[in-house]
Structure formats: structure tokens, C-alpha cells
Design a protein around this motif. Structure first.
Motif, mmCIF file in Angstrom:
data_model
loop_
_atom_site.group_PDB
_atom_site.id
_atom_site.type_symbol
_atom_site.label_atom_id
_atom_site.label_comp_id
_atom_site.label_asym_id
_atom_site.label_seq_id
_atom_site.Cartn_x
_atom_site.Cartn_y
_atom_site.Cartn_z
ATOM 1 N N ASP A 59 77.279 37.715 46.453
ATOM 2 C CA ASP A 59 77.439 39.146 46.224
ATOM 3 C C ASP A 59 77.615 39.875 47.562
ATOM 4 O OD1 ASP A 59 77.405 41.189 44.076
ATOM 5 O OD2 ASP A 59 75.686 41.973 45.212
ATOM 6 N N ALA A 60 76.881 39.467 48.570
ATOM 7 C CA ALA A 60 76.993 40.092 49.902
ATOM 8 C C ALA A 60 78.379 39.867 50.490
ATOM 9 C CB ALA A 60 75.916 39.550 50.833
ATOM 10 N N ASP A 61 78.959 38.687 50.277
ATOM 11 C CA ASP A 61 80.315 38.405 50.762
ATOM 12 C C ASP A 61 81.332 39.320 50.077
ATOM 13 O OD1 ASP A 61 79.463 36.256 52.427
ATOM 14 O OD2 ASP A 61 79.524 34.893 50.695
ATOM 15 N N TYR A 62 81.188 39.500 48.762
ATOM 16 C CA TYR A 62 82.081 40.408 48.045
ATOM 17 C C TYR A 62 81.896 41.836 48.555
ATOM 18 C CZ TYR A 62 84.110 37.402 44.441
ATOM 19 O OH TYR A 62 84.850 36.461 43.775
ATOM 20 N N ALA A 108 78.832 57.642 44.957
ATOM 21 C CA ALA A 108 77.453 58.048 44.689
ATOM 22 C C ALA A 108 76.915 57.316 43.458
ATOM 23 C CB ALA A 108 77.378 59.557 44.496
ATOM 24 N N ARG A 109 77.748 57.136 42.462
ATOM 25 C CA ARG A 109 77.315 56.468 41.217
ATOM 26 C C ARG A 109 77.150 54.970 41.390
ATOM 27 N NH1 ARG A 109 76.762 56.059 35.867
ATOM 28 N NH2 ARG A 109 78.162 54.796 34.605
ATOM 29 N N PHE A 110 78.096 54.326 42.089
ATOM 30 C CA PHE A 110 78.115 52.864 42.135
ATOM 31 C C PHE A 110 77.676 52.251 43.464
ATOM 32 C CE2 PHE A 110 81.367 53.863 38.833
ATOM 33 C CZ PHE A 110 80.673 53.352 37.755
ATOM 34 N N GLY A 111 77.755 53.011 44.542
ATOM 35 C CA GLY A 111 77.311 52.495 45.833
ATOM 36 C C GLY A 111 78.356 51.717 46.610
ATOM 37 N N PHE A 112 79.598 51.809 46.218
ATOM 38 C CA PHE A 112 80.699 51.154 46.927
ATOM 39 C C PHE A 112 81.979 51.939 46.676
ATOM 40 C CE2 PHE A 112 79.817 48.930 42.949
ATOM 41 C CZ PHE A 112 81.032 48.983 42.284
ATOM 42 N N VAL A 113 82.982 51.685 47.507
ATOM 43 C CA VAL A 113 84.254 52.392 47.418
ATOM 44 C C VAL A 113 84.995 52.006 46.134
ATOM 45 C CG1 VAL A 113 85.579 50.674 48.726
ATOM 46 C CG2 VAL A 113 86.280 53.050 48.791
ATOM 47 N N TYR A 114 85.705 52.976 45.568
ATOM 48 C CA TYR A 114 86.576 52.740 44.415
ATOM 49 C C TYR A 114 87.708 51.836 44.886
ATOM 50 C CZ TYR A 114 90.531 53.996 41.319
ATOM 51 O OH TYR A 114 91.630 53.977 40.496
ATOM 52 N N GLN A 138 77.158 50.020 35.803
ATOM 53 C CA GLN A 138 77.179 49.392 37.130
ATOM 54 C C GLN A 138 77.677 47.936 37.106
ATOM 55 O OE1 GLN A 138 76.541 50.571 40.238
ATOM 56 N NE2 GLN A 138 76.614 48.600 41.249
ATOM 57 N N PRO A 139 77.134 47.047 36.273
ATOM 58 C CA PRO A 139 77.596 45.646 36.329
ATOM 59 C C PRO A 139 79.085 45.490 35.995
ATOM 60 C CG PRO A 139 75.534 45.794 35.116
ATOM 61 C CD PRO A 139 76.020 47.200 35.336
ATOM 62 N N ALA A 140 79.551 46.237 35.005
ATOM 63 C CA ALA A 140 80.961 46.148 34.624
ATOM 64 C C ALA A 140 81.851 46.673 35.740
ATOM 65 C CB ALA A 140 81.216 46.928 33.341
ATOM 66 N N GLU A 141 81.417 47.737 36.387
ATOM 67 C CA GLU A 141 82.248 48.298 37.452
ATOM 68 C C GLU A 141 82.261 47.416 38.691
ATOM 69 O OE1 GLU A 141 85.131 50.299 39.092
ATOM 70 O OE2 GLU A 141 84.513 50.338 37.006
ATOM 71 N N ASN A 144 84.775 44.855 37.979
ATOM 72 C CA ASN A 144 86.126 45.407 38.166
ATOM 73 C C ASN A 144 86.508 45.442 39.641
ATOM 74 O OD1 ASN A 144 86.602 45.904 35.443
ATOM 75 N ND2 ASN A 144 85.833 47.998 35.539
ATOM 76 N N ALA A 145 85.594 45.915 40.483
ATOM 77 C CA ALA A 145 85.877 46.013 41.920
ATOM 78 C C ALA A 145 86.165 44.627 42.501
ATOM 79 C CB ALA A 145 84.719 46.682 42.645
ATOM 80 N N CYS A 146 85.391 43.640 42.098
ATOM 81 C CA CYS A 146 85.602 42.272 42.602
ATOM 82 C C CYS A 146 86.947 41.719 42.145
ATOM 83 C CB CYS A 146 84.457 41.366 42.172
ATOM 84 S SG CYS A 146 82.885 41.781 42.961
ATOM 85 N N GLU A 147 87.322 41.974 40.904
ATOM 86 C CA GLU A 147 88.629 41.523 40.411
ATOM 87 C C GLU A 147 89.764 42.199 41.172
ATOM 88 O OE1 GLU A 147 88.700 42.172 36.165
ATOM 89 O OE2 GLU A 147 88.060 40.104 35.807
#
Length: 163
Positions: A59-62, A108-114, A138-141, A144-147
Motif C-alpha cells: 500500500d505504501a508503494d502505491y 480532504a475526503r480521501f487523503g490522496f490526489v484525484y 474510501q476502499p473503493a476509491e 480506483n486510484a490504484c487502477e
């Protein structure tokens, strides 16, 4: 000629190959893994190896990979991001302002860039996707970000070894 570019990539010193790959994805572990698996016999083998390298990431690498991306609509974006967001750069001030506000809300909602595959997409399309994704849990988003990170990275690799 794609073969020549692939051969040149295969022939790079290890540190130079890692640097090239790091420009495709800012996860250091991913870049070192792909560089270490050289030489690749074809572009498809490189792409498959690059995609497979994502499966071994933590997760840290992603997070490191995602953190290397500027906000959608950031007019100071450089390198790959600049060309990938070329259609966004032509958007009007009002639309860029809305993208900026929604990016801030998303972070602010997810803690990472869109993160979204922006190549060839207009600002209004990316804003619509952002609005939809703001509704996710959060988990679904994060998924999505990782994909999207994988899609962006594979596109950048294709550019790296293509004319």
C-alpha cells in the motif's frame, strides 16, 4: 522504430533505466522491479512485466506512486502530466477553478490526489468523473486510484519505447 527504442531501454545502465521508469511511475519499488527484469524481448513483454510488478507492491508503494502526480488542472504540471492534461490546459478559468475546488474536496475526503487517466480527455469530462468518484467509499476509491495509476503508467511506458 519501436524495436530500436526497446533495445535502447534494455541497454541502459541499471540506474538510468530506474530513472526512466521512475518518470513513468514514482513508486521506487515498482521502477527497480521493472528495471531488474530486463532485458525484455518485446514491448508486450515489457508492458506485462510492468503490470505484473504492480502486484507485488505494498500500500505504501502505491501511495508513493499516486503521490507523484499533480492535481488535474494544475497548470504547473510538467513532463508526462503536462502532455496528458493538454486538453485540460485549454479549459477556461471558471472550469479550472471548479476542478481546483473539487480536487481539494477529494483530497480532504480521501487523503490522496484525484488520479485519473487524463490523456485525450477534456476538463469537463474529468470534472464529471471526479464528482462521481467523490460519492465513493474510501476502499473503493483507493482501488480506483490504484487502477488509474496502472493505466497511466502503462501508457507512459508505451510512449517511452515508441516513436
Amino acid at each position: 522504430m519501436t524495436r530500436a527504442r526497446l533495445d535502447a531501454f534494455n541497454a541502459l545502465p541499471y540506474d538510468d533505466a530506474v530513472a526512466e521508469l521512475h518518470r513513468c511511475c514514482s513508486s521506487r519499488r515498482w521502477a527497480t522491479s521493472v528495471a531488474a527484469a530486463r532485458p525484455y524481448s518485446s514491448v508486450n513483454e515489457l508492458l506485462n512485466g510492468a503490470q505484473e510488478a504492480f502486484t507485488g507492491l505494498s500500500d505504501a508503494d502505491y501511495r508513493e506512486g499516486v503521490a507523484g502526480h499533480p492535481r488535474i488542472g494544475d497548470r504547473t504540471a510538467t513532463g508526462h502530466s503536462s502532455s496528458e492534461q493538454a486538453h485540460v490546459a485549454t479549459a477556461g478559468r471558471e472550469l479550472i477553478g471548479e476542478l481546483t475546488r473539487k480536487n481539494e474536496q477529494y483530497e480532504a475526503r480521501f487523503g490522496f490526489v484525484y488520479l485519473v487517466f487524463a490523456h485525450g480527455r477534456r476538463a469537463d469530462e474529468l470534472l464529471a468523473i471526479l464528482n462521481e468518484r467523490l460519492e465513493n467509499e474510501q476502499p473503493a476509491e483507493w482501488h480506483n486510484a490504484c487502477e488509474e495509476l496502472v493505466k497511466i503508467t502503462l501508457h507512459r511506458i508505451r510512449q517511452l519505447v515508441s516513436d
